[in-house]
Design a protein around this motif. Structure first.
Motif, PDB file in Angstrom:
ATOM      1  N   TRP A 137       0.813  -1.206   0.000  1.00  0.00           N
ATOM      2  CA  TRP A 137       0.000   0.000   0.000  1.00  0.00           C
ATOM      3  C   TRP A 137       0.854   1.267   0.000  1.00  0.00           C
ATOM      4  O   TRP A 137       0.455   2.291  -0.563  1.00  0.00           O
ATOM      5  N   ALA A 142     -13.387  -2.682  -3.038  1.00  0.00           N
ATOM      6  CA  ALA A 142     -12.056  -2.596  -3.638  1.00  0.00           C
ATOM      7  C   ALA A 142     -11.642  -1.178  -3.983  1.00  0.00           C
ATOM      8  O   ALA A 142     -10.732  -0.967  -4.775  1.00  0.00           O
ATOM      9  N   GLY A 162      -4.466  -6.062  -7.649  1.00  0.00           N
ATOM     10  CA  GLY A 162      -4.855  -5.690  -6.300  1.00  0.00           C
ATOM     11  C   GLY A 162      -3.684  -5.293  -5.422  1.00  0.00           C
ATOM     12  O   GLY A 162      -2.530  -5.652  -5.679  1.00  0.00           O
ATOM     13  N   GLU A 184      -2.780  -5.015  -1.173  1.00  0.00           N
ATOM     14  CA  GLU A 184      -3.213  -5.278   0.198  1.00  0.00           C
ATOM     15  C   GLU A 184      -3.097  -3.981   0.990  1.00  0.00           C
ATOM     16  O   GLU A 184      -1.994  -3.487   1.222  1.00  0.00           O
ATOM     17  N   TRP A 185      -4.236  -3.419   1.379  1.00  0.00           N
ATOM     18  CA  TRP A 185      -4.216  -2.154   2.121  1.00  0.00           C
ATOM     19  C   TRP A 185      -3.839  -2.424   3.569  1.00  0.00           C
ATOM     20  O   TRP A 185      -3.897  -3.569   4.035  1.00  0.00           O
ATOM     21  N   ASN A 225      -7.827  -4.909   3.748  1.00  0.00           N
ATOM     22  CA  ASN A 225      -8.705  -4.973   2.590  1.00  0.00           C
ATOM     23  C   ASN A 225      -7.892  -5.011   1.301  1.00  0.00           C
ATOM     24  O   ASN A 225      -6.740  -4.581   1.251  1.00  0.00           O
ATOM     25  N   ARG A 226      -8.535  -5.533   0.258  1.00  0.00           N
ATOM     26  CA  ARG A 226      -7.898  -5.609  -1.059  1.00  0.00           C
ATOM     27  C   ARG A 226      -8.400  -4.450  -1.900  1.00  0.00           C
ATOM     28  O   ARG A 226      -9.606  -4.248  -2.059  1.00  0.00           O
ATOM     29  N   HIS A 272      -8.387  -2.412  -5.596  1.00  0.00           N
ATOM     30  CA  HIS A 272      -8.120  -2.457  -7.031  1.00  0.00           C
ATOM     31  C   HIS A 272      -8.109  -1.077  -7.672  1.00  0.00           C
ATOM     32  O   HIS A 272      -7.588  -0.924  -8.770  1.00  0.00           O
TER      33      HIS A 272
END
Length: 953
Positions: free
Chosen positions: A18, A57, A84, A86-87, A91-92, A94
């Motif tokens: 991220w 997303a 994607g 990974e935050w 969460n994922r 996009h």
């Protein structure tokens, strides 16, 4: 106002994490000249405050107010990450919608994206999109849909030339509200264009309100000046929204079906325009899923369609939408089918009938989800209940969730969910906006009146929160946008409420998710005003209120002189309605299942809020026993209150301290007034949850000192911060977890930020000066975690002069994790005490979430497996000369008190209201009787057997 433009969209980027994605976002803003380099730090600072993940997303990184000096001009950049990212909250993501705003203009983007959040399948479509146009379409407001349905068709019209047919089609569009008179005039001034197969086309963009297509066919084909006339299409064109309609016409021509339209009915015409041939077999099935055909049920449908021997197409039966492949997940999701809408399936060739039967069957069965029949015209708001359920069996105890203690015997008054019948669409937005504003004002007056009449502080607090929800400008704007799009005031308001409530329900924190009930309670209040719906009048005699679920304002309205108890089909013990029931002293049993709502008004009930059970239509003998218990309870409550300041002791003098569980230091004095001999559990997270950022040392000292001073020398047992995946703090983001109850929470999370833990321990030590202070660590699994915290604690004891801190201080652990109980001997050698949290210990031992709607009634702390773990912890502690308390709900269970004492528990910590009753219960037995009951309980195989054996004594 910020808007999304195709030129602002960057496709197909990749980021390892991220931080890299955020760096790329800052770079794109900088290269566009929107910001200077310093804005990058603003993006990071915002994420440190709280995650900007929005849902589906999508994340919307933006700076803080301090970083606005680095913004050259307002703008936005959208970056797609197909694989994607990974935050940091788990969460994922996009798509990043990265915003450079000189004020609060990012809220405009948030409003525009609100409609995306509750649409299943958007995340997958954002990841797969291969054009900026597609991304913009997904993120922008839902595109204006062109209209083609039975109301835009004018079939078998008596006409002798094409102009008559064109004008008939234009008139039909005007009657449908799609165009005005200017459009009709424009069509009258032009010549129809030939398409072939006897079909003709007229079109105009003048006077178009909604893009639409009409078709007028004659009673019989005729010859006009330029050729055969089988029908005239009349197209109301607007931008590019009508292109799909033109493509539909071309599909019809390609299939050589133009000549078959004369004499056809509307269903046949729409079928041909949808791309279905005359030889296709068709079948319909209604969507029964509560949230429509979203990704999960759509996937089930697609899998079945792919298994068939012939291709299957599907479209919405209502309207004239094109048929799409039922084997394409994106196409099926793109239909946007809602609950109650009919799907029309088509297939051709050998095996078509069996294929249609297969897909319709899985739709009717719910596509892998639990569904209920659709009730035409009554589906706007009413909760879905189980179909054709039988009422609860008479004279049989039915287990549910104990939400508020007490015993009640009275007739049932069943409050069925209100039905709000209203039109979905309205033609005068200004009038609908006026009606909505008026209804919100009236709802506000009602809440203000309820707050003035509220019987308790907690009631007032929750209703005041409802006032804030009602005043939420985002909620108002979402409703108004829906009205401006053509919805009625009722439909626009409820869509806004339902969307917000659904987003709330998706939160990992069960406590926060249950607040969606509060939001819907507010929504129903306004809807009731709009629809002039009033709840039925309850009887004048005493009764037990039975509801599907009960909202906080429902509880606040209760006449406690008549309402003897509450029984609900749904809900949990942590919902606001349950909290209020406890505050008002009303016995409550919740989560009893859909069969509850099948009870008849007037059915006599025995409601046991301590055991979490209800008995409908009890036998005379059972009722007499319950009446004796009730009278005995009333007498005991009076006697218990008179003796509330006596020490907690068994009848033979064995000392058991009775303390109070508190969630707020402000309630300490009330606990002492009720006879509490100390505070056995102070949930310190309330201080952290009440602040927008972590409370500093002075703030915490002031809070803890309030409790210490009000206790006047009585012991204070404070639990260190117990938050995490299931109870997140907005300023302490943690990764989303598949099972937050088994993740980063309690001491595990605190040890990841030892500075916060150190500040809290320092504050407790300073505030506890002159008070017997006991500090306990939550969610400890073994001695290693305890040692890490002990190292910080010991260092503080050395740093703080004895004159400035608590000297009578102990450090212990909560026994909540089975491993902690199993390893109790190793822990007991190093800790100062144990406090057993039976709520979590029970759910972890039995693998049952205590908030589970169907299983929570089985999460009984009197299960022999739980009792054995308690026994192990007590034996290990006593072998080292350490004391053991119980601070879970089991400590106030009348049947469990002698068992716990018999196992050797030294302290019971309960809700303040329960303190006098628990002391009274201790006086009912001596130590030998307690030990006998403990041995009896340990010898049983199930919790039901334990309770039956104890009840038989």
């Amino acid at each position: 106002m910020l808007t999304l433009d195709q030129d602002d969209i960057i496709l197909d980027r990749h980021a390892e994490d991220w931080q890299s994605a955020l760096d790329l976002a800052a770079q794109q803003l900088s290269e566009a000249g929107l910001v200077t380099e310093g804005y990058r730090q603003g993006l990071y600072d915002r994420e440190a405050q709280s995650s900007t993940f929005l849902g589906n997303a999508i994340a919307i990184p933006h700076g803080t107010p301090d970083s606005r000096d680095h913004v050259n001009r307002t703008g936005v950049r959208v970056i797609q990450f197909p694989r994607g990212v990974e935050w940091h909250d788990g969460n994922r993501v996009h798509v990043l919608v990265t915003i450079a705003a000189q004020s609060d203009e990012h809220l405009d983007i948030l409003r525009q994206l609100t409609h995306v959040l509750d649409r299943e399948g958007v995340a997958e479509r954002l990841a797969a999109a291969d054009s900026a146009r597609e991304i913009a379409a997904l993120l922008s407001k839902a595109p204006l849909e062109a209209r083609l349905d039975a109301d835009t068709l004018c079939l078998n019209f008596p006409a002798s030339d094409s102009l008559e047919l064109a004008l008939a089609g234009a008139a039909r569009l005007r009657q449908s509200g799609c165009v005005d008179n200017a459009f009709v005039a424009a069509i009258a001034d032009q010549q129809a264009h030939p398409l072939g197969q006897g079909l003709w086309l007229t079109s105009s963009p003048v006077g178009v309100q909604t893009p639409a297509l009409a078709l007028a066919t004659p009673e019989a084909s005729f010859q006009g000046p330029l050729g055969t006339v089988n029908g005239v299409f009349c197209l109301a064109a607007q931008g590019s929204a009508h292109r799909d309609l033109l493509e539909r016409i071309m599909t019809l021509l390609d299939s050589r079906a133009g000549e078959t339209l004369v004499g056809a009915d509307s269903a046949t015409v729409l079928s041909r325009l949808a791309g279905e041939s005359a030889s296709a077999r068709t079948a319909t099935a209604r969507v029964l899923n509560a949230h429509g055909l979203h990704a999960r049920p759509a996937k089930q449908l697609v899998q079945v369609a792919r298994e068939q021997s012939v291709p299957v197409k599907v479209r919405l039966a209502e309207g004239g939408g094109a048929a799409v492949s039922a084997a394409s997940l994106t196409k099926v999701i793109g239909l946007g089918a809602r609950r109650g809408q009919q799907l029309l399936f088509s297939a051709e060739g050998e095996g078509a009938d069996s294929a249609l039967s297969a897909v319709c069957r899985v739709v009717n069965e719910g596509l892998g989800e639990k569904v209920a029949p659709f009730e035409e015209g009554r589906e706007h708001v009413a909760p879905i209940t189980e179909p054709s359920v039988e009422p609860l069996e008479a004279d049989v105890p039915h287990l549910a969730v104990a939400a508020s203690p007490g015993l009640a015997i009275a007739e049932a008054f069943v409050m069925r969910p209100p039905r709000f019948d209203y039109p979905e669409r309205a033609e005068q937005p200004a009038e609908e906006l006026r009606r909505l504003d008026s209804a919100i004002e009236e709802a506000g007056r009602q809440l203000a009146s309820l707050i003035r009449q509220a019987p308790g502080g907690e009631v007032s607090e929750i209703l005041s929160m409802h006032e804030e929800m009602l005043d939420d400008p985002e909620l108002h704007e979402a409703a108004r946008e829906g009205i401006r799009e053509g919805f009625s005031a009722e439909a626009g308001w409820w869509r806004a409420i339902d969307t917000a409530a659904h987003a709330q329900e998706m939160l990992a924190d069960r406590l926060l998710a249950e607040r969606a009930a509060d939001l819907r309670d507010v929504g129903r209040r306004v809807l009731g005003v709009l629809c002039h719906v009033e709840l039925p009048t309850p009887p004048e005699r005493p009764y037990i209120l039975v509801m599907d679920d009960i909202g906080p304002s429902d509880v606040a309205r209760l006449d406690t002189r008549r309402v003897q108890g509450l029984l609900t089909a749904r809900g949990g013990a942590t919902a606001h309605s349950a909290i209020l029931a406890r505050a008002l002293g009303i016995p409550a049993v919740v989560g009893a299942g859909a069969r509850t709502m099948a009870l008849d008004n007037g059915t006599e009930l025995i409601l046991d809020g301590e055991r979490g059970r209800v008995i409908p239509a009890p036998s005379t003998a059972r009722r007499q026993r319950a009446e004796l218990r009730l009278k005995e309870r009333e007498r005991r409550e009076r006697d218990a209150w008179e003796a509330r300041f006596e020490e907690g002791r068994t009848s033979d003098g064995h000392r058991v301290e009775v303390a109070a569980n508190l969630g707020n230091t402000a309630h300490t004095q009330d606990a002492v007034e009720r006879g509490a001999e100390g505070v056995g559990l102070l949930r310190t997270e309330f201080i952290f949850m009440a602040h927008a950022q972590a409370p500093d040392l002075d703030t915490q000292i002031a809070e803890y000192r309030t409790a210490a001073e009000n206790l006047d020398g009585r012991p204070l047992v404070a639990r260190t911060l117990d938050v995490g995946g299931d109870k997140p703090l907005p300023y302490w983001p943690v990764p989303q977890e598949d099972n937050p109850f088994l993740g980063l929470r309690g001491i595990r999370l605190a040890l990841t930020k030892p500075d916060i833990l150190e500040t809290q321990l320092r504050a407790l030590l300073i505030a506890g000066r002159g008070c017997p202070l006991r500090i306990m660590l939550p969610m400890v699994k073994d001695v290693a975690e305890f040692r890490q915290a002990r190292a910080i604690f010991d260092r503080l004891l050395e740093q703080l002069p004895e004159a400035e801190r608590a000297t009578d201080v102990q450090l212990g652990v909560m026994i909540e994790v089975p491993s902690c109980a199993l390893l109790a001997p190793s822990l007991a050698a190093e800790v100062d005490f144990f406090s057993i949290g039976t709520n979590d210990l029970t759910q972890y031992t039995l693998a049952i979430d205590r908030g589970h709607s169907e299983l929570s009634a089985q999460a009984d702390g009197l299960h022999p497996a739980v009792l054995r773990l308690i026994q192990m912890a007590v034996d290990a502690a006593h072998a080292q000369g350490k004391w053991v308390g119980v601070c879970g709900e089991l400590a106030s269970d009348a049947a469990a008190v002698p068992v716990l004492v018999g196992l050797g528990v030294d302290e019971l910590s309960v809700a303040s209201r329960q303190v006098p009753l628990v002391k009274a219960r201790l006086r009912d037995f001596d130590m030998s009787e307690a030990q006998r009951q403990a041995a009896l309980a340990l010898s049983q195989a199930t919790s039901e057997a334990v309770r039956e054996a104890l009840e038989a004594l």
